[in-house]
Design an enzyme around this catalytic site. Sequence first.
Site, PDB file in Angstrom:
ATOM      1  N   PRO A   1      53.256  17.982   3.730  1.00  0.00           N
ATOM      2  CA  PRO A   1      53.691  16.711   4.330  1.00  0.00           C
ATOM      3  C   PRO A   1      54.051  15.654   3.279  1.00  0.00           C
ATOM      4  O   PRO A   1      54.750  14.697   3.589  1.00  0.00           O
ATOM      5  CB  PRO A   1      52.473  16.263   5.152  1.00  0.00           C
ATOM      6  CG  PRO A   1      51.706  17.501   5.397  1.00  0.00           C
ATOM      7  CD  PRO A   1      51.924  18.367   4.186  1.00  0.00           C
TER       8      PRO A   1
ATOM      9  N   GLU B   1      48.762  13.352   3.892  1.00  0.00           N
ATOM     10  CA  GLU B   1      49.102  13.530   2.481  1.00  0.00           C
ATOM     11  C   GLU B   1      50.369  12.758   2.114  1.00  0.00           C
ATOM     12  O   GLU B   1      50.486  12.235   1.007  1.00  0.00           O
ATOM     13  CB  GLU B   1      49.258  15.017   2.166  1.00  0.00           C
ATOM     14  CG  GLU B   1      47.941  15.803   2.213  1.00  0.00           C
ATOM     15  CD  GLU B   1      47.436  16.068   3.630  1.00  0.00           C
ATOM     16  OE1 GLU B   1      48.200  15.852   4.592  1.00  0.00           O
ATOM     17  OE2 GLU B   1      46.275  16.491   3.779  1.00  0.00           O
TER      18      GLU B   1
ATOM     19  N   GLU C   1      40.965  12.777   0.816  1.00  0.00           N
ATOM     20  CA  GLU C   1      40.111  13.063   1.967  1.00  0.00           C
ATOM     21  C   GLU C   1      38.709  13.448   1.500  1.00  0.00           C
ATOM     22  O   GLU C   1      38.564  14.334   0.652  1.00  0.00           O
ATOM     23  CB  GLU C   1      40.744  14.188   2.796  1.00  0.00           C
ATOM     24  CG  GLU C   1      42.040  13.751   3.453  1.00  0.00           C
ATOM     25  CD  GLU C   1      43.015  14.895   3.695  1.00  0.00           C
ATOM     26  OE1 GLU C   1      42.566  16.032   3.920  1.00  0.00           O
ATOM     27  OE2 GLU C   1      44.234  14.639   3.645  1.00  0.00           O
TER      28      GLU C   1
ATOM     29  N   HIS D   1      44.422  28.161   3.233  1.00  0.00           N
ATOM     30  CA  HIS D   1      43.536  27.622   2.185  1.00  0.00           C
ATOM     31  C   HIS D   1      43.633  28.461   0.914  1.00  0.00           C
ATOM     32  O   HIS D   1      42.677  28.552   0.155  1.00  0.00           O
ATOM     33  CB  HIS D   1      42.079  27.597   2.644  1.00  0.00           C
ATOM     34  CG  HIS D   1      41.841  26.825   3.894  1.00  0.00           C
ATOM     35  ND1 HIS D   1      42.038  27.350   5.135  1.00  0.00           N
ATOM     36  CD2 HIS D   1      41.436  25.550   4.088  1.00  0.00           C
ATOM     37  CE1 HIS D   1      41.752  26.439   6.055  1.00  0.00           C
ATOM     38  NE2 HIS D   1      41.396  25.333   5.451  1.00  0.00           N
TER      39      HIS D   1
ATOM     40  N   GLN E   1      43.239  17.904  -0.550  1.00  0.00           N
ATOM     41  CA  GLN E   1      42.078  18.777  -0.336  1.00  0.00           C
ATOM     42  C   GLN E   1      42.361  20.271  -0.564  1.00  0.00           C
ATOM     43  O   GLN E   1      41.520  20.983  -1.102  1.00  0.00           O
ATOM     44  CB  GLN E   1      41.524  18.543   1.063  1.00  0.00           C
ATOM     45  CG  GLN E   1      40.113  19.010   1.224  1.00  0.00           C
ATOM     46  CD  GLN E   1      39.465  18.376   2.442  1.00  0.00           C
ATOM     47  OE1 GLN E   1      39.684  18.830   3.555  1.00  0.00           O
ATOM     48  NE2 GLN E   1      38.682  17.333   2.235  1.00  0.00           N
ATOM     49  N   PHE E   2      43.521  20.720  -0.147  1.00  0.00           N
ATOM     50  CA  PHE E   2      43.985  22.071  -0.450  1.00  0.00           C
ATOM     51  C   PHE E   2      45.479  21.987  -0.747  1.00  0.00           C
ATOM     52  O   PHE E   2      46.187  21.225  -0.091  1.00  0.00           O
ATOM     53  CB  PHE E   2      43.764  23.019   0.744  1.00  0.00           C
ATOM     54  CG  PHE E   2      42.326  23.423   0.947  1.00  0.00           C
ATOM     55  CD1 PHE E   2      41.817  24.571   0.343  1.00  0.00           C
ATOM     56  CD2 PHE E   2      41.486  22.659   1.736  1.00  0.00           C
ATOM     57  CE1 PHE E   2      40.492  24.941   0.528  1.00  0.00           C
ATOM     58  CE2 PHE E   2      40.157  23.027   1.926  1.00  0.00           C
ATOM     59  CZ  PHE E   2      39.658  24.171   1.315  1.00  0.00           C
ATOM     60  N   ALA E   3      45.956  22.798  -1.677  1.00  0.00           N
ATOM     61  CA  ALA E   3      47.393  22.799  -1.979  1.00  0.00           C
ATOM     62  C   ALA E   3      48.202  23.166  -0.739  1.00  0.00           C
ATOM     63  O   ALA E   3      49.348  22.751  -0.596  1.00  0.00           O
ATOM     64  CB  ALA E   3      47.695  23.776  -3.112  1.00  0.00           C
ATOM     65  N   ASP E   4      47.575  23.909   0.158  1.00  0.00           N
ATOM     66  CA  ASP E   4      48.247  24.300   1.398  1.00  0.00           C
ATOM     67  C   ASP E   4      48.579  23.087   2.264  1.00  0.00           C
ATOM     68  O   ASP E   4      49.367  23.196   3.191  1.00  0.00           O
ATOM     69  CB  ASP E   4      47.335  25.227   2.192  1.00  0.00           C
ATOM     70  CG  ASP E   4      46.734  26.316   1.336  1.00  0.00           C
ATOM     71  OD1 ASP E   4      47.098  27.479   1.496  1.00  0.00           O
ATOM     72  OD2 ASP E   4      45.886  25.986   0.471  1.00  0.00           O
ATOM     73  N   TYR E   5      47.955  21.961   1.989  1.00  0.00           N
ATOM     74  CA  TYR E   5      48.168  20.760   2.814  1.00  0.00           C
ATOM     75  C   TYR E   5      49.096  19.756   2.143  1.00  0.00           C
ATOM     76  O   TYR E   5      49.215  18.622   2.584  1.00  0.00           O
ATOM     77  CB  TYR E   5      46.836  20.063   3.113  1.00  0.00           C
ATOM     78  CG  TYR E   5      45.814  20.918   3.798  1.00  0.00           C
ATOM     79  CD1 TYR E   5      46.192  22.069   4.496  1.00  0.00           C
ATOM     80  CD2 TYR E   5      44.462  20.583   3.772  1.00  0.00           C
ATOM     81  CE1 TYR E   5      45.249  22.857   5.132  1.00  0.00           C
ATOM     82  CE2 TYR E   5      43.515  21.365   4.407  1.00  0.00           C
ATOM     83  CZ  TYR E   5      43.913  22.504   5.080  1.00  0.00           C
ATOM     84  OH  TYR E   5      42.986  23.275   5.710  1.00  0.00           O
ATOM     85  N   ILE E   6      49.726  20.150   1.075  1.00  0.00           N
ATOM     86  CA  ILE E   6      50.520  19.193   0.307  1.00  0.00           C
ATOM     87  C   ILE E   6      51.931  19.023   0.888  1.00  0.00           C
ATOM     88  O   ILE E   6      52.617  18.054   0.589  1.00  0.00           O
ATOM     89  CB  ILE E   6      50.584  19.619  -1.180  1.00  0.00           C
ATOM     90  CG1 ILE E   6      50.766  18.387  -2.077  1.00  0.00           C
ATOM     91  CG2 ILE E   6      51.674  20.646  -1.434  1.00  0.00           C
ATOM     92  CD1 ILE E   6      50.475  18.654  -3.541  1.00  0.00           C
TER      93      ILE E   6
END
Lengths: 336, 422
Positions: free
Chosen positions: A89, A60, A29, A129, A82-87
């Site tokens: 999915p 993701e 992203e 984040h 973009q952030f590990a918090d979004y991994i």
Amino acid sequence: VASMSMVQALNSAMDVMLGRDPNVVVFGEDVGFFGGVFRVTEGLQQRYGEQRVFDAPIAEGGQVGIAIGMGAYGLRPVIECQFADYIYPAFDQIVSTAARLRYRSAGEFSAPLTIRTPYGGGIFGGQTHSQSPEALFTHVCGIKTVVPSTPYDAKGLLISSIEDDDPVVFLEPKRLYSGPFDGHHDRPLRAWSDHPAGIVPIEHYRIPLGQAAIAREGSALTILTYGTMVHVSLAAAEETGVDAEIVDLRTLLPLDIDAIVRSVKKTGRCLIVHEATRTSGYGAELTALVQERCFYHLEAPIARVAGWDTPYPHAFEWDYFPGPDRVADGIRRAMA
Amino acid sequence: MRVKPEVALTLHIPEARFRPGDTPDFGYLKLPKAGAALRPPVNAAASETRELSYGLVRVIDEEGNAVGPWNPSLDAEHLLKALRDMMLTRAFDERMFRMQRQGKTSFYAKSTGEEAVAVGAALALEPSDMCFPTYRQQGILIARDWPILDMMCQIYSNQLDRMKGRQLPVLYSAREAAFFSLAGNLSLQYPQAVGWAMASAYKHDRRIAAAWIGEGASAEGEFHHGMVFAAVYHAPVILNLVNNQWAISASQGVAGGEEATFASRAIGYGIPGIRVDGNDLLAVYAVTRWAADRARSNHGPTLIELFTYRVGGHSTADDPGRYRPADEAQHWPLGDPIARLKAHLVKLGVWSEERHAALAQELDELVQKTNAEAQSHGVLAEGPHHDPSSMFEDIFVEMPWHLREQQAEYLRLRGASKPEKR
């Protein structure tokens, strides 16, 4: 060589690899025209073109899914999550295919992809984040998990990760992107330009995966840590005056067990420090390993300093973050 | 005007039309006649396929004639090969299903009634086009002349199993046949196929990719991911959705098939959607060929809904008599794919009942003979297998210390408890 921040060193690693290997592609992203929200891919699309450095839909799971397909074809995709918090999915793709593909196909197919993702707190990112999910990956057999703590290491480790034929989750301590943050958030920021590990070769070099580094030699106790907490632990050692040996693990899996055992047997004491939540954190595995291998050399119980078992609370960031005072307390417990 | 507040809300729960004890009647399907569907050029816009996405491409009519603009006019040689591939797939399925029932292996999944889905596609693709199938497209391997001995050895997890006993039966991998490693997670292959296709385009290759998903698993997010990425990057990929009406015991309505066809979903993504009679080999071939030509000429992806019927259970682990009428398959209005192609070949004058019966017997004998050979290399229950200590291999390129330690621990315990048995 040049003076580089961690952002610039990571950028340089991808620059070098895009230049050397036409099978390397970089996507995620905002990584294309814009160069990433943390600027890590800045200028790469301009240099290597849209075919090789491009924006991806905000999905993701889809990003890792296509990277697996690209890897099966023969490319070496590098994804920025973009952030590990979004991994999360992407977890099904990572766990059920990337980690298993070589095994389940008995070597017919593999997924040589690298997932770069900024992790950790200290930037007032709130609970979405700031997370440190490394233990989720080390628990899955088939993934290598890497966490650098300096620009020099970041470049050499990222090059090794991209060249590696196994899937790698590359966790970038975002609080270290611009300087060696030691946890003293109320003091002026330091820059990598004042730090010896901010001097980085421009050309290609590797730091092998699975090799720890001694961030500080000492004899009183061993601190096992990685990422941002390396610098916090260094500050705590200086401030307590305890002659700690600080082992920067750099790669969590495969782990450099020999460096750990060597140090703990030498010092007889062990403190484990990480920013991630404590329960079932990577420190639990380290504790078990040290106990199994160094029990008769230990003069005190192994101590742990970790994030509280809570989400990262936005307004109470510095109450959550395991800063130098908490590490100092851990040092005192391990020295008891 | 506002809706009157006294109207209480109601919740809709989709339910299968027919359950055990009911008499199935598929009259509600309103099937278009063979030959009725129009065939647009391969560079058509997605929006031009709206009727195709709600309709049904059919080529073989009730009398066995091939009719309409989708008739691919294949020569007899190719048609006979396709017939043989479908018949071999069925014979293979029947034998392996029985072997599971006899306790020779743990699991099997038949593709009975859906043979045209895999064989028709394989015939339309180039042998090097990369397939990302599910567990019910074994017909691709058979159509690509992959040795059934190799497939059987995988099913038996024996010493010749190239997957080294690591995979559930039927989760094949055959790189040389451009057949991607299968998983039980039934949707992940969709974006993977898109990524492979993107890589092929990036390399200016000529090979395309094809993926399959069941209508049940199409509810997963990965279906959406595959569609979005395929559309965004114009990936040279064919995305097949096999609507066989049943996801274990749940009807296609539970996956969202009541309100719209699955094929019609494509148009919102900007991808052509075509619904095809999955029991009509010529129609499957023709639509796959259209999508392949489209992909190969840089016009991007296609979603194909293969409308078919799962004649057997989901696998050996379920009894379909518990959740649908036992005779529902006999009422399926689109017939049997083998019988329909056979009727067409008889009509063409290149095939006969006698030759068909002889071929069926020949293939059954081939399967039996090969099965005996496969069993001579071991079966799941009794072995011989690969050495179990190989379970620690291939997790990474190089075995790290913790796996070396665990392997040594395993060998130490095995050595202490019993002699080498396997």
